[in-house]
Design a protein around this motif. Structure first.
Motif, PDB file in Angstrom:
ATOM      1  N   ALA A  89       0.831  -1.207   0.000  1.00  0.00           N
ATOM      2  CA  ALA A  89       0.000   0.000   0.000  1.00  0.00           C
ATOM      3  C   ALA A  89       0.863   1.254   0.000  1.00  0.00           C
ATOM      4  O   ALA A  89       0.549   2.241  -0.683  1.00  0.00           O
ATOM      5  CB  ALA A  89      -0.926  -0.018   1.214  1.00  0.00           C
ATOM      6  N   THR A  90       1.961   1.219   0.730  1.00  0.00           N
ATOM      7  CA  THR A  90       2.879   2.364   0.766  1.00  0.00           C
ATOM      8  C   THR A  90       3.555   2.583  -0.580  1.00  0.00           C
ATOM      9  O   THR A  90       3.724   3.718  -1.037  1.00  0.00           O
ATOM     10  CB  THR A  90       3.952   2.142   1.844  1.00  0.00           C
ATOM     11  N   LEU A  91       3.920   1.484  -1.242  1.00  0.00           N
ATOM     12  CA  LEU A  91       4.645   1.555  -2.508  1.00  0.00           C
ATOM     13  C   LEU A  91       3.729   1.646  -3.728  1.00  0.00           C
ATOM     14  O   LEU A  91       4.214   1.824  -4.851  1.00  0.00           O
ATOM     15  CB  LEU A  91       5.551   0.324  -2.657  1.00  0.00           C
ATOM     16  N   GLY A  92       2.420   1.496  -3.511  1.00  0.00           N
ATOM     17  CA  GLY A  92       1.481   1.545  -4.626  1.00  0.00           C
ATOM     18  C   GLY A  92       1.480   0.291  -5.482  1.00  0.00           C
ATOM     19  O   GLY A  92       1.249   0.348  -6.692  1.00  0.00           O
ATOM     20  N   LYS A  93       1.719  -0.862  -4.864  1.00  0.00           N
ATOM     21  CA  LYS A  93       1.753  -2.133  -5.581  1.00  0.00           C
ATOM     22  C   LYS A  93       0.470  -2.925  -5.312  1.00  0.00           C
ATOM     23  O   LYS A  93      -0.028  -2.953  -4.185  1.00  0.00           O
ATOM     24  CB  LYS A  93       2.943  -2.982  -5.136  1.00  0.00           C
ATOM     25  N   ALA A  94      -0.051  -3.599  -6.320  1.00  0.00           N
ATOM     26  CA  ALA A  94      -1.189  -4.492  -6.139  1.00  0.00           C
ATOM     27  C   ALA A  94      -0.731  -5.749  -5.402  1.00  0.00           C
ATOM     28  O   ALA A  94       0.472  -6.038  -5.327  1.00  0.00           O
ATOM     29  CB  ALA A  94      -1.795  -4.856  -7.493  1.00  0.00           C
ATOM     30  N   ALA A  95      -1.685  -6.497  -4.858  1.00  0.00           N
ATOM     31  CA  ALA A  95      -1.321  -7.696  -4.095  1.00  0.00           C
ATOM     32  C   ALA A  95      -2.344  -8.803  -4.291  1.00  0.00           C
ATOM     33  O   ALA A  95      -3.540  -8.544  -4.467  1.00  0.00           O
ATOM     34  CB  ALA A  95      -1.194  -7.359  -2.611  1.00  0.00           C
ATOM     35  N   VAL A  96      -1.829 -10.027  -4.251  1.00  0.00           N
ATOM     36  CA  VAL A  96      -2.668 -11.231  -4.246  1.00  0.00           C
ATOM     37  C   VAL A  96      -2.310 -11.983  -2.977  1.00  0.00           C
ATOM     38  O   VAL A  96      -1.165 -12.416  -2.808  1.00  0.00           O
ATOM     39  CB  VAL A  96      -2.410 -12.108  -5.487  1.00  0.00           C
ATOM     40  N   ILE A  97      -3.269 -12.128  -2.071  1.00  0.00           N
ATOM     41  CA  ILE A  97      -3.038 -12.749  -0.769  1.00  0.00           C
ATOM     42  C   ILE A  97      -3.817 -14.062  -0.691  1.00  0.00           C
ATOM     43  O   ILE A  97      -5.043 -14.077  -0.787  1.00  0.00           O
ATOM     44  CB  ILE A  97      -3.471 -11.827   0.388  1.00  0.00           C
ATOM     45  N   VAL A 244      -1.454 -16.676 -10.054  1.00  0.00           N
ATOM     46  CA  VAL A 244      -0.870 -15.913 -11.161  1.00  0.00           C
ATOM     47  C   VAL A 244      -1.977 -15.322 -12.033  1.00  0.00           C
ATOM     48  O   VAL A 244      -1.891 -14.169 -12.477  1.00  0.00           O
ATOM     49  CB  VAL A 244       0.074 -16.796 -12.000  1.00  0.00           C
ATOM     50  N   ARG A 245      -3.008 -16.090 -12.259  1.00  0.00           N
ATOM     51  CA  ARG A 245      -4.159 -15.565 -13.005  1.00  0.00           C
ATOM     52  C   ARG A 245      -4.742 -14.348 -12.304  1.00  0.00           C
ATOM     53  O   ARG A 245      -5.091 -13.350 -12.937  1.00  0.00           O
ATOM     54  CB  ARG A 245      -5.222 -16.660 -13.145  1.00  0.00           C
ATOM     55  N   ALA A 246      -4.830 -14.409 -10.983  1.00  0.00           N
ATOM     56  CA  ALA A 246      -5.334 -13.279 -10.206  1.00  0.00           C
ATOM     57  C   ALA A 246      -4.411 -12.071 -10.320  1.00  0.00           C
ATOM     58  O   ALA A 246      -4.860 -10.926 -10.422  1.00  0.00           O
ATOM     59  CB  ALA A 246      -5.496 -13.679  -8.742  1.00  0.00           C
ATOM     60  N   ALA A 247      -3.097 -12.324 -10.303  1.00  0.00           N
ATOM     61  CA  ALA A 247      -2.125 -11.230 -10.401  1.00  0.00           C
ATOM     62  C   ALA A 247      -2.230 -10.512 -11.742  1.00  0.00           C
ATOM     63  O   ALA A 247      -2.172  -9.285 -11.817  1.00  0.00           O
ATOM     64  CB  ALA A 247      -0.710 -11.772 -10.193  1.00  0.00           C
ATOM     65  N   LEU A 248      -2.395 -11.272 -12.802  1.00  0.00           N
ATOM     66  CA  LEU A 248      -2.527 -10.670 -14.127  1.00  0.00           C
ATOM     67  C   LEU A 248      -3.820  -9.863 -14.238  1.00  0.00           C
ATOM     68  O   LEU A 248      -3.875  -8.852 -14.940  1.00  0.00           O
ATOM     69  CB  LEU A 248      -2.495 -11.763 -15.205  1.00  0.00           C
ATOM     70  N   TRP A 249      -4.842 -10.305 -13.516  1.00  0.00           N
ATOM     71  CA  TRP A 249      -6.140  -9.632 -13.559  1.00  0.00           C
ATOM     72  C   TRP A 249      -6.151  -8.345 -12.733  1.00  0.00           C
ATOM     73  O   TRP A 249      -6.706  -7.328 -13.140  1.00  0.00           O
ATOM     74  CB  TRP A 249      -7.214 -10.593 -13.038  1.00  0.00           C
ATOM     75  N   VAL A 250      -5.525  -8.360 -11.554  1.00  0.00           N
ATOM     76  CA  VAL A 250      -5.675  -7.267 -10.593  1.00  0.00           C
ATOM     77  C   VAL A 250      -4.789  -6.074 -10.892  1.00  0.00           C
ATOM     78  O   VAL A 250      -5.040  -4.966 -10.396  1.00  0.00           O
ATOM     79  CB  VAL A 250      -5.394  -7.775  -9.159  1.00  0.00           C
ATOM     80  N   VAL A 251      -3.756  -6.254 -11.710  1.00  0.00           N
ATOM     81  CA  VAL A 251      -2.714  -5.241 -11.837  1.00  0.00           C
ATOM     82  C   VAL A 251      -3.230  -3.868 -12.249  1.00  0.00           C
ATOM     83  O   VAL A 251      -2.729  -2.837 -11.793  1.00  0.00           O
ATOM     84  CB  VAL A 251      -1.611  -5.734 -12.809  1.00  0.00           C
ATOM     85  N   ASN A 252      -4.233  -3.803 -13.077  1.00  0.00           N
ATOM     86  CA  ASN A 252      -4.745  -2.507 -13.545  1.00  0.00           C
ATOM     87  C   ASN A 252      -6.106  -2.132 -12.953  1.00  0.00           C
ATOM     88  O   ASN A 252      -6.774  -1.230 -13.460  1.00  0.00           O
ATOM     89  CB  ASN A 252      -4.835  -2.506 -15.077  1.00  0.00           C
ATOM     90  N   LYS A 253      -6.497  -2.815 -11.895  1.00  0.00           N
ATOM     91  CA  LYS A 253      -7.783  -2.534 -11.278  1.00  0.00           C
ATOM     92  C   LYS A 253      -7.688  -1.342 -10.319  1.00  0.00           C
ATOM     93  O   LYS A 253      -6.619  -0.985  -9.843  1.00  0.00           O
ATOM     94  CB  LYS A 253      -8.305  -3.762 -10.533  1.00  0.00           C
ATOM     95  N   GLU A 254      -8.850  -0.763 -10.036  1.00  0.00           N
ATOM     96  CA  GLU A 254      -8.928   0.310  -9.049  1.00  0.00           C
ATOM     97  C   GLU A 254      -8.712  -0.272  -7.650  1.00  0.00           C
ATOM     98  O   GLU A 254      -8.949  -1.460  -7.422  1.00  0.00           O
ATOM     99  CB  GLU A 254     -10.299   0.986  -9.117  1.00  0.00           C
ATOM    100  N   PRO A 255      -8.242   0.546  -6.687  1.00  0.00           N
ATOM    101  CA  PRO A 255      -8.118   0.050  -5.314  1.00  0.00           C
ATOM    102  C   PRO A 255      -9.428  -0.571  -4.841  1.00  0.00           C
ATOM    103  O   PRO A 255     -10.518  -0.073  -5.150  1.00  0.00           O
ATOM    104  CB  PRO A 255      -7.775   1.307  -4.519  1.00  0.00           C
ATOM    105  N   GLY A 256      -9.319  -1.656  -4.115  1.00  0.00           N
ATOM    106  CA  GLY A 256     -10.502  -2.346  -3.621  1.00  0.00           C
ATOM    107  C   GLY A 256     -10.159  -3.760  -3.235  1.00  0.00           C
ATOM    108  O   GLY A 256      -9.071  -4.268  -3.542  1.00  0.00           O
TER     109      GLY A 256
END
Length: 275
Positions: A89-97, A244-256
């Protein structure tokens, strides 16, 4: 090309995820790290995760490992995952947990961080399992209250939380359809003179042993017939590929806060992960 960093590279899931990233078209393995003091720190990434073509070493500085990345995939531990998510969140990176066993305070922190960056959080990243989440709800709805509900899950002997996060999600889906309160209806194992089974009861049974990757069965039981819906994970690659599928999907999504239902397009219109 989506650049992905993997947390817990030497862990139970880390190697599977790193290999899945490396072999996935459109993805690039940007880095991998472990906790300070882990014996793999400083060793070649190729040697640790079994990828002869991978470059670099396993680090112990998450910020450094994330420097060139767009997304973090983290299947480590509740405390580590939340710490790494705060850094994202500090670095502005998306995440898959994909970590399970988060307590209520950790879940609240996750929700708060997801207001700053896009996060996919799911107890199970398997495509087949996420379809099962949807199917059990449909089956419970159609079959109705005359069918008793039971959930059985099995995992390896090193799993720390019980019931599994996946089983919890299945139970939540069943309770949602029946209008039940999770804590009020769940019967975790049966011992002694338990009496007759009540109508508003959901039995939960847990098996632990050996190297079972993950098995989940939901029973729908009525007088005269029984339906069983089962998912068996043969190996951890299915979870890694889903991540990995989730990571490819989330990268350009809005925060949420998203989950695999969103990734796979299974979310019902007008509903969100928070509901």
């Amino acid at each position: 090309m989506v650049k992905i960093t993997v947390a817990g590279a030497a862990g139970r899931m880390g190697g599977h995820i790193a290999r899945a990233v490396y072999n996935r078209q459109g993805a690039e393995l940007a880095g991998a790290f472990e906790a300070p003091g882990n014996p793999t720190v400083g060793k070649s990434l190729a040697g640790v995760v079994g990828l002869s073509g991978a470059e670099g070493v396993v680090g112990d500085d998450p910020a450094e490992a994330l420097a060139e990345a767009q997304v973090l995939i983290d299947f480590t531990s509740p405390a580590s995952s939340i710490k790494n998510l705060k850094l994202c969140a500090t670095l502005g990176k998306a995440a898959v947990i994909g970590t399970t066993g988060l307590n209520e305070a950790q879940k609240k922190t996750l929700v708060a961080q997801a207001k700053k960056v896009p996060v996919v959080f799911a107890p199970n990243m398997s495509v087949g399992m996420n379809l099962m989440f949807k199917l059990v709800a449909q089956m419970a709805q159609v079959l109705g209250p005359d069918y008793a509900l039971e959930v059985l899950e099995a995992h390896h002997d090193q799993k720390k939380d019980a019931p599994s996060g996946t089983a919890v999600r299945l139970i939540e889906e069943l309770c949602r359809v029946r209008g039940w309160n999770y804590d009020e209806v769940c019967r975790h194992g049966r011992v002694g003179m338990t009496g007759a089974r009540t109508a508003n009861e959901l039995g939960v049974s847990v098996i632990r042993g050996g190297d079972i990757v993950g098995e989940h069965t939901v029973y729908f039981i009525a007088n005269g017939e029984r339906l069983e819906l089962t998912h068996r994970a043969h190996n951890r690659d299915t979870f890694a590929q889903g991540a990995v599928r989730a990571a490819l999907w989330v990268v350009n999504k809005e925060p949420g806060l998203y989950d695999m239902q969103d990734v796979l397009g299974l979310r019902e219109a007008g509903k969100s992960e928070q509901e």
